[in-house]
Design a protein around this motif. Structure first.
Motif, PDB file in Angstrom:
ATOM      1  N   PHE A   1       0.826  -1.210   0.000  1.00 53.19           N
ATOM      2  CA  PHE A   1       0.000   0.000   0.000  1.00 53.19           C
ATOM      3  C   PHE A   1       0.859   1.260   0.000  1.00 53.19           C
ATOM      4  N   LEU A   2       1.876   1.304   0.851  1.00 54.37           N
ATOM      5  CA  LEU A   2       2.719   2.493   0.956  1.00 54.37           C
ATOM      6  C   LEU A   2       3.455   2.776  -0.361  1.00 54.37           C
ATOM      7  N   LYS A   3       3.842   1.724  -1.069  1.00 52.61           N
ATOM      8  CA  LYS A   3       4.517   1.912  -2.356  1.00 52.61           C
ATOM      9  C   LYS A   3       3.583   2.517  -3.399  1.00 52.61           C
ATOM     10  N   GLU A   4       2.281   2.300  -3.254  1.00 51.34           N
ATOM     11  CA  GLU A   4       1.298   2.930  -4.136  1.00 51.34           C
ATOM     12  C   GLU A   4       0.922   4.326  -3.624  1.00 51.34           C
ATOM     13  N   LEU A   5       0.955   4.501  -2.310  1.00 48.39           N
ATOM     14  CA  LEU A   5       0.585   5.785  -1.719  1.00 48.39           C
ATOM     15  C   LEU A   5       1.601   6.878  -2.032  1.00 48.39           C
ATOM     16  N   LYS A   6       2.878   6.536  -2.036  1.00 41.34           N
ATOM     17  CA  LYS A   6       3.931   7.540  -2.235  1.00 41.34           C
ATOM     18  C   LYS A   6       3.732   8.342  -3.536  1.00 41.34           C
ATOM     19  N   PRO A   7       3.591   7.688  -4.701  1.00 38.59           N
ATOM     20  CA  PRO A   7       3.393   8.489  -5.921  1.00 38.59           C
ATOM     21  C   PRO A   7       2.071   9.261  -5.917  1.00 38.59           C
ATOM     22  N   TRP A   8       1.050   8.722  -5.244  1.00 40.18           N
ATOM     23  CA  TRP A   8      -0.224   9.456  -5.129  1.00 40.18           C
ATOM     24  C   TRP A   8      -0.004  10.746  -4.353  1.00 40.18           C
ATOM     25  N   MET A   9       0.743  10.678  -3.255  1.00 42.46           N
ATOM     26  CA  MET A   9       1.005  11.858  -2.435  1.00 42.46           C
ATOM     27  C   MET A   9       1.817  12.889  -3.207  1.00 42.46           C
ATOM     28  N   VAL A  10       2.819  12.426  -3.959  1.00 41.18           N
ATOM     29  CA  VAL A  10       3.636  13.347  -4.751  1.00 41.18           C
ATOM     30  C   VAL A  10       2.787  14.038  -5.810  1.00 41.18           C
ATOM     31  N   LYS A  11       1.962  13.248  -6.503  1.00 43.81           N
ATOM     32  CA  LYS A  11       1.110  13.791  -7.559  1.00 43.81           C
ATOM     33  C   LYS A  11       0.158  14.863  -7.034  1.00 43.81           C
ATOM     34  N   HIS A  12      -0.377  14.627  -5.824  1.00 46.43           N
ATOM     35  CA  HIS A  12      -1.362  15.551  -5.247  1.00 46.43           C
ATOM     36  C   HIS A  12      -0.717  16.583  -4.316  1.00 46.43           C
ATOM     37  N   GLN A  13       0.612  16.646  -4.307  1.00 45.35           N
ATOM     38  CA  GLN A  13       1.372  17.616  -3.504  1.00 45.35           C
ATOM     39  C   GLN A  13       1.103  17.489  -2.007  1.00 45.35           C
ATOM     40  N   TYR A  14       1.123  16.254  -1.523  1.00 46.97           N
ATOM     41  CA  TYR A  14       1.021  15.954  -0.093  1.00 46.97           C
ATOM     42  C   TYR A  14      -0.152  16.688   0.583  1.00 46.97           C
ATOM     43  N   PRO A  15      -1.391  16.366   0.176  1.00 44.04           N
ATOM     44  CA  PRO A  15      -2.538  17.068   0.770  1.00 44.04           C
ATOM     45  C   PRO A  15      -2.875  16.619   2.179  1.00 44.04           C
ATOM     46  N   PHE A  16      -2.381  15.434   2.566  1.00 37.81           N
ATOM     47  CA  PHE A  16      -2.705  14.874   3.874  1.00 37.81           C
ATOM     48  C   PHE A  16      -1.430  14.540   4.643  1.00 37.81           C
ATOM     49  N   SER A  17      -1.547  14.569   5.973  1.00 41.08           N
ATOM     50  CA  SER A  17      -0.575  13.891   6.835  1.00 41.08           C
ATOM     51  C   SER A  17      -1.325  12.746   7.500  1.00 41.08           C
ATOM     52  N   PHE A  18      -0.601  11.722   7.937  1.00 31.34           N
ATOM     53  CA  PHE A  18      -1.237  10.539   8.495  1.00 31.34           C
ATOM     54  C   PHE A  18      -0.709  10.236   9.893  1.00 31.34           C
ATOM     55  N   ALA A  19      -1.566   9.610  10.678  1.00 28.57           N
ATOM     56  CA  ALA A  19      -1.175   9.035  11.963  1.00 28.57           C
ATOM     57  C   ALA A  19      -1.879   7.689  12.068  1.00 28.57           C
ATOM     58  N   THR A  20      -1.365   6.803  12.916  1.00 32.57           N
ATOM     59  CA  THR A  20      -1.986   5.485  13.045  1.00 32.57           C
ATOM     60  C   THR A  20      -1.559   4.820  14.345  1.00 32.57           C
ATOM     61  N   GLU A  21      -1.987   3.570  14.534  1.00 32.85           N
ATOM     62  CA  GLU A  21      -1.607   2.755  15.686  1.00 32.85           C
ATOM     63  C   GLU A  21      -0.805   1.554  15.183  1.00 32.85           C
ATOM     64  N   ALA A  22       0.196   1.144  15.965  1.00 29.39           N
ATOM     65  CA  ALA A  22       1.018   0.007  15.554  1.00 29.39           C
ATOM     66  C   ALA A  22       1.617  -0.676  16.780  1.00 29.39           C
ATOM     67  N   SER A  23       2.043  -1.903  16.588  1.00 33.06           N
ATOM     68  CA  SER A  23       2.746  -2.628  17.643  1.00 33.06           C
ATOM     69  C   SER A  23       4.208  -2.187  17.652  1.00 33.06           C
ATOM     70  N   VAL A  24       4.872  -2.393  18.791  1.00 31.08           N
ATOM     71  CA  VAL A  24       6.237  -1.866  18.943  1.00 31.08           C
ATOM     72  C   VAL A  24       7.248  -2.549  18.033  1.00 31.08           C
ATOM     73  N   ASP A  25       6.899  -3.705  17.452  1.00 27.99           N
ATOM     74  CA  ASP A  25       7.836  -4.358  16.545  1.00 27.99           C
ATOM     75  C   ASP A  25       8.022  -3.558  15.252  1.00 27.99           C
ATOM     76  N   LEU A  26       7.288  -2.464  15.103  1.00 27.21           N
ATOM     77  CA  LEU A  26       7.557  -1.526  14.009  1.00 27.21           C
ATOM     78  C   LEU A  26       9.017  -1.102  14.042  1.00 27.21           C
ATOM     79  N   ALA A  27       9.573  -0.980  15.243  1.00 27.07           N
ATOM     80  CA  ALA A  27      10.954  -0.523  15.401  1.00 27.07           C
ATOM     81  C   ALA A  27      11.966  -1.457  14.752  1.00 27.07           C
ATOM     82  N   ASN A  28      11.576  -2.702  14.517  1.00 21.88           N
ATOM     83  CA  ASN A  28      12.493  -3.690  13.938  1.00 21.88           C
ATOM     84  C   ASN A  28      12.522  -3.643  12.412  1.00 21.88           C
ATOM     85  N   ASP A  29      11.683  -2.812  11.815  1.00 18.47           N
ATOM     86  CA  ASP A  29      11.578  -2.795  10.348  1.00 18.47           C
ATOM     87  C   ASP A  29      11.861  -1.380   9.845  1.00 18.47           C
TER      88      ASP A  29
END
Length: 529
Positions: free
Chosen positions: A236-264
């Motif tokens: 999803f993120l690989k598809e989102l990046k060009p969408w954000m560039v094309k639309h000149q970053y109209p949004f910022s995002f926040a979310t919830e995640a488990s702490v193992d995010l730090a390992n990636d």
């Protein structure tokens, strides 16, 4: 058919941010994503109106217009949900209810007169409800019976029903479910342990719709664990990046995640490049024994301190949840949480007393042990635990109030926010161009002046505020706007920590009085016997 979608009030809570929202003329943090998704699943030839009671009251014309009232709520909204069901029935309306609260405790909803219970996930049960309406049925209970829907078929929510100007952030959902099995968590009960995701194309269409409707602010990805399926998230993120560039970053995002995010690191880098600015982590406690007991093993595999630092250094502001009251917990748990938060410079630390939520593994264990004080629950921060803990309740409550008071001392909060943003300033962020900059209006200027006046003149934080602001300008000028928005949160917590202290102390006094009365009655019965 005319459908009135009604969203009940939230009580004042950690996340309600009334004082902070008022600075920007907003009424609520997030819209009712569940209800606008319901509106998209139901027959589109029906007519819909949505009223979020956190924004305004239902007017007489809307009550008169409605053929059917549909409500959805979380457990924390219980009080107003039950009240609104009764009000709708008083007005002679048929009422349908769904959402997490009704799914967990359907009997409580039925007792106040709901005609239809649309339980579990709506992609399965709403079509059953629609068929029942077509057959002329005046009541019914609709359940999925363990079936989980394929969310790749979920339609674009009816965002057009929302009053955009009232909300601080928008909501979208990419996935449901979580692969972990934390004992106290009801997410795996509601949505299962196999994360189900939408397709990248599907979610981009939702963003297209929001862009078309004029949304240009922050979006909260409401997934309970956004990275539960890391493979699909990266796609999803690989598809989102060009969408954000094309639309000149109209949004910022926040979310919830488990702490193992730090390992990636790759995943964190992709999130930052897609303009994710913040992530909420369920840390719960720095006490490893408590984490093991509650089966939150993913938090014991690596250093939590190092995980928080790694995520912040990648460029993601860390918010985190903490809980006090686990079985076997040693005295001083509140102080240890404060120490951890200070050590890791986490500005926004959600802190609650543990609740046994209906149908969770914890709830079933405590019921079997005869330790449940109440079979309902309230996940607000002003409620005592609904079970008998393994150490004195009054001791836990005292530690909780003291820790909450310290966490949201204005000087300590501003110090943590400053230190956190200095770390964030070391990250590499995408070059967004001039088109991505948000226009400055009078509301924004007034909010800034109010923050400067309260925190930089009226309070004891005055010298600290101006020193930190100057250093932010020198060392992390790109993060200045976001930093000030976090500083504004203390406007909520200055009042809310007073509410927490007062209400918890009142409940403890009542609890101790009831305990004393029970002891006297038992002793009196023993004398008579």
């Amino acid at each position: 058919m005319n459908i009135l979608l009604l969203y009940p009030l939230f009580p004042k809570s950690f996340w309600s941010f009334e004082k902070t929202l008022a600075l920007l003329n907003r009424k609520a943090m997030l819209p009712p994503l569940g209800l606008v998704t319901v509106a998209a699943i139901l027959p589109q030839e029906w007519e819909f109106k949505l009223v979020d009671r956190n924004i305004r009251e239902v007017n007489q014309a809307e009550w008169d217009w409605a053929d059917l009232v549909i409500l959805s709520a979380m457990i924390v909204q219980k009080e107003d949900l039950l009240k609104q069901i009764q009000e709708a029935k008083r007005r002679g309306k048929r009422v349908a209810v769904g959402g997490p609260y009704a799914t967990a405790l359907p009997q409580e909803v039925m007792e106040v007169g709901a005609d239809y219970l649309i339980l579990d996930e709506g992609e399965i049960t709403l079509p059953l409800f629609t068929l029942a309406i077509a057959r002329g049925e005046r009541s019914g209970i609709f359940r999925a019976n363990g079936e989980r829907p394929d969310v790749t078929h979920t339609p674009i929510p009816r965002f057009d029903l929302l009053e955009f100007d009232a909300y601080a952030e928008m909501s979208v959902q990419f996935s449901r479910g979580c692969p972990f099995q934390c004992e106290f968590c009801d997410i795996i009960v509601l949505y299962g342990r196999k994360p189900r995701t939408k397709t990248p194309e599907q979610l981009l269409k939702e963003l297209d719709r929001l862009y078309e409707l004029g949304w240009r602010r922050s979006i909260f990805m409401v997934d309970d664990n956004f990275i539960g399926n890391k493979r699909n998230v990266k796609l999803f993120l690989k598809e989102l990046k060009p969408w954000m560039v094309k639309h000149q970053y109209p949004f910022s995002f926040a979310t919830e995640a488990s702490v193992d995010l730090a390992n990636d690191q790759e995943l964190m880098d992709w999130m930052v490049q897609c303009n994710f600015g913040a992530v909420f982590l369920g840390i719960e406690t720095p006490d490893e024994a408590s984490l093991t007991l509650t089966q939150k093993h993913q938090n014991t595999r690596n250093s939590l301190t190092e995980a928080v630092n790694a995520i912040a250094k990648a460029g993601l502001r860390v918010m985190a949840g903490f809980i006090i009251g686990f079985d076997g917990e040693k005295a001083g748990a509140g102080a240890r949480i404060v120490q951890f938060v200070e050590q890791t410079s986490i500005p926004t630390a959600l802190f609650s007393m543990l609740q046994a939520l209906p149908d969770t593994a914890l709830w079933h264990r405590l019921e079997k042990e005869g330790r449940l004080r109440s079979k309902s629950a309230n996940i607000n921060q002003t409620t005592l635990m609904n079970y008998v803990p393994t150490r004195p309740l009054e001791e836990i409550a005292h530690e909780y109030v003291e820790a909450f008071w310290q966490l949201y001392d204005p000087a300590k909060f501003l110090d943590r926010a400053y230190r956190h943003y200095r770390i964030l300033g070391e990250a590499t962020y995408p070059k967004k161009g001039k088109g991505a900059k948000k226009p400055i209006n009078w509301v924004t200027i007034r909010a800034l002046l109010t923050i400067c006046w309260r925190q930089g003149v009226l309070r004891k934080t005055r010298w600290q505020f101006w020193r930190n602001l100057w250093n932010m300008w020198r060392y992390n000028p790109g993060g200045l706007s976001s930093y000030l928005s976090v500083c504004a949160q203390i406007e909520h917590f200055v009042e809310y920590r007073q509410i927490v202290k007062r209400e918890i102390n009142e409940q403890i006094a009542q609890f101790l009085a009831e305990e004393a009365r029970s002891k006297i009655e038992v002793e009196a019965e023993a004398v008579v016997a």
